[in-house]
Design a protein around this motif. Structure first.
Motif, short mmCIF file in Angstrom:
data_model
loop_
_atom_site.label_atom_id
_atom_site.label_comp_id
_atom_site.label_asym_id
_atom_site.label_seq_id
_atom_site.Cartn_x
_atom_site.Cartn_y
_atom_site.Cartn_z
N HIS A 1 11.51 6.57 -3.96
CA HIS A 1 10.44 7.64 -4.21
C HIS A 1 9.04 7.17 -4.00
O HIS A 1 8.20 7.89 -3.45
CB HIS A 1 10.76 8.47 -5.41
CG HIS A 1 9.99 9.41 -5.74
ND1 HIS A 1 10.07 10.69 -4.92
CD2 HIS A 1 9.09 9.59 -6.80
CE1 HIS A 1 9.23 11.56 -5.50
NE2 HIS A 1 8.42 11.05 -6.51
N SER B 1 7.65 6.27 -0.96
CA SER B 1 7.48 7.31 0.02
C SER B 1 6.17 8.29 -0.45
O SER B 1 5.09 8.70 0.44
CB SER B 1 8.64 8.47 -0.38
OG SER B 1 8.19 9.82 0.40
N GLN B 2 5.82 8.04 -1.71
CA GLN B 2 4.46 8.65 -2.16
C GLN B 2 3.46 7.66 -1.64
O GLN B 2 2.24 8.32 -1.35
CB GLN B 2 4.36 8.75 -3.83
CG GLN B 2 5.33 9.83 -4.22
CD GLN B 2 5.22 9.89 -5.85
OE1 GLN B 2 5.25 8.83 -6.41
NE2 GLN B 2 5.32 11.09 -6.38
#
Length: 544
Positions: free
Chosen positions: A333, A336-337
């Motif tokens: 996650h 991805s950020q």
């Protein structure tokens, strides 16, 4: 001196020695072949009259200038091959590069070839972009570093997934094995006692029964003590010493009576139990096996505390391994950020570069027009590429040297003389946003002549305003624009060749320029031409 300094002389006279010396002060390779034959070392010294901030650590409180030097030993000399001194103190080459590199920028003959490299072109564009582009680059660099670190950690976790799964399975198996036996702290001691009692049950029962009989049977210890205690009872109260002894006998009688009863009970309870003994032996074998695998004891011994400590460590490690899966999900996650942030910063940097490219194109084309390339068109192509430390752009300088020609990369579209002029035009474009105090050009006029050489001279003279510019040249048209003119000559002295440099006084300028034009300082035509060049250059210097 301040302004435009030119060094002229015949080919091979030693003009480029100045450039070679500066290369050494800029951290260039210390080659022993540079040392004159028969000499122990070559020494280069420079005086920075305005020391840069990078030199603060090498300055005294009252120092207004900084002396830097580099000594290169010959191949036959003992000791180090290269020694650096800054402010009289020994220093590493990296410190020399930081100090001198902040003040001096060298443009050698090889720089026009280096200009073809995408990394050099990107660096020039970024320098021209100024503070806003620098801020965008800093933002991108921070985002790129976060992105790379997270991706590398995620890659390590993914690569170790199989190993972590195998390790977790092993730990679970071991914990199940320990839980199945369920060892208790201190159990080894009580187990040994229980086994010893069952193994000798018959002996223990017989001994207890015999002792009980000796105490409780008629005429036994209990009866003897009762008779003694009764004998003293009749004299009670006559002597306190005897009363004390009577109390002791009464107490002993009670104790013996109680012990006899317990001996009878022990003898009755203690009986041979082969099944219980076998169960204890099995239990002991299980504990010995666990201790051998997970404890710290001699072979055949029991270490329940060690086994329990190992179980605690295994549970903690298993928890960490299980958290690795959670960490992997969190990292995926996070990556991805970070990827989105990187794209945003890359887009900002791309826009800054594209805008700077348009501004650079306009300025460079204007300079090229004045350098006898009026139809030349420069295009700074900023195209997306994979993220890298420098950004997510591929920067290419494209040139159409003549009208109607399709733009091509500089290395393919420009001749040697055109590349020299492009390099100079870029340097001129950078002049307003760059704070470099000393610029050195080694034969920047290669491949040009005539009117173009005059234009280059005017440009260099303009570039030298507020700076110190050193230029090695063969062209009289360029040398005529010098604020200070030096001549380098070779001479034979005592059987050795030396290069000498001398200031060309104003009265000698025409003679030196005519020599450069015609090779004959006495040629009337050359003298007239040289005088005209010098006069035109002076009129230009008085202009706007």
């Amino acid at each position: 001196r301040p302004g435009l300094n030119v060094l002229t002389g015949e080919t091979g006279a030693g003009k480029t020695m100045v450039v070679s010396a500066l290369e050494l002060l800029l951290g260039g390779r210390a080659d022993a072949d540079r040392v004159r034959a028969g000499a122990q070392a070559a020494l280069v010294e420079g005086c920075l009259s305005t020391p840069p901030a990078a030199a603060a650590a090498w300055l005294g409180d009252a120092d207004e200038e900084l002396i830097v030097s580099r000594e290169v030993s010959s191949s036959g000399a003992a000791g180090a091959r290269s020694r650096v001194r800054i402010g009289g103190r020994m220093a590493p080459v990296s410190a020399l590069v930081a100090c001198v590199g902040a003040v001096v920028e060298l443009h050698g003959q090889s720089d026009t070839s280096r200009l073809q490299r995408p990394s050099i072109q990107r660096g020039l564009l970024d320098r021209f972009g100024g503070e806003s582009l620098r801020a965008a680059h800093d933002g991108y660099s921070a985002a790129y570093e976060q992105w790379v670190d997270a991706r590398e950690e995620l890659h390590r976790l993914r690569s170790s997934t199989r190993d972590r799964a195998r390790e977790a399975d092993r730990l679970r198996f071991e914990l199940d094995e320990i839980a199945a036996v369920d060892p208790q702290a201190g159990e080894d001691q009580s187990l040994e006692e229980d086994m010893g009692r069952l193994e000798h049950a018959e002996t223990l029962a017989t001994a207890a029964q015999a002792a009980a009989s000796a105490v409780t049977d008629d005429g036994g210890a209990r009866d003897v003590l009762a008779t003694a205690e009764a004998a003293l009872r009749g004299a009670a109260g006559l002597d306190h010493r005897l009363d004390a002894l009577s109390e002791r006998l009464a107490s002993a009688l009670a104790e013996v009576q109680d012990a006899g009863l317990e001996l009878h009970g022990y003898a009755a309870d203690t009986e041979s139990d082969p099944a219980a003994l076998e169960a204890l032996r099995d239990r002991r074998a299980d504990l010995v096996r666990l201790s051998r695998k997970y404890g710290e004891t001699a072979i055949g011994g029991i270490d329940t505390r060690g086994v329990l400590a190992y179980a605690d460590r295994a549970r903690a490690k298993l928890l960490t391994l299980d958290e690795g899966d959670e960490r992997q999900e969190a990292l995926e996650h996070q990556v991805s950020q970070f990827d989105q942030t990187l794209r945003t910063q890359a887009g900002r940097l791309h826009d800054e570069r594209a805008g700077a490219g348009k501004r650079l194109t306009e300025i460079v084309e204007q300079h090229l027009a004045e350098l006898a390339m009026p139809g030349a068109q420069l295009e700074v192509a900023v195209e997306p590429s994979d993220p890298a430390p420098h950004g997510a752009d591929r920067v290419t300088f494209m040139l159409s040297a003549n009208p109607g020609e399709a733009p091509l990369p500089i290395g393919k579209a420009a001749s040697g003389g055109e590349r020299s002029r492009i390099a100079l035009a870029l340097r001129l474009a950078l002049a307003d946003v760059d704070q470099t105090q000393v610029l050195v050009f080694d034969e920047v006029d290669a491949g040009i002549g005539g009117a173009t050489a005059k234009a280059v001279g005017r440009k260099l003279a303009g570039l030298a305003r507020g700076r110190q510019v050193l230029c090695v040249t063969h062209l009289a048209q360029l040398a005529a624009h010098a604020d200070v003119h030096f001549r380098v000559e070779k001479r034979d002295t005592a059987g050795r060749t030396v290069a000498e440099v001398a200031l060309v006084e104003e009265s000698e300028r025409v003679e030196e320029l005519s020599r450069m034009l015609a090779g004959d300082p006495d040629s009337e035509i050359a003298v007239d031409h040289a005088a005209e060049l010098l006069a035109n250059a002076r009129r230009g210097a008085r202009g706007p």
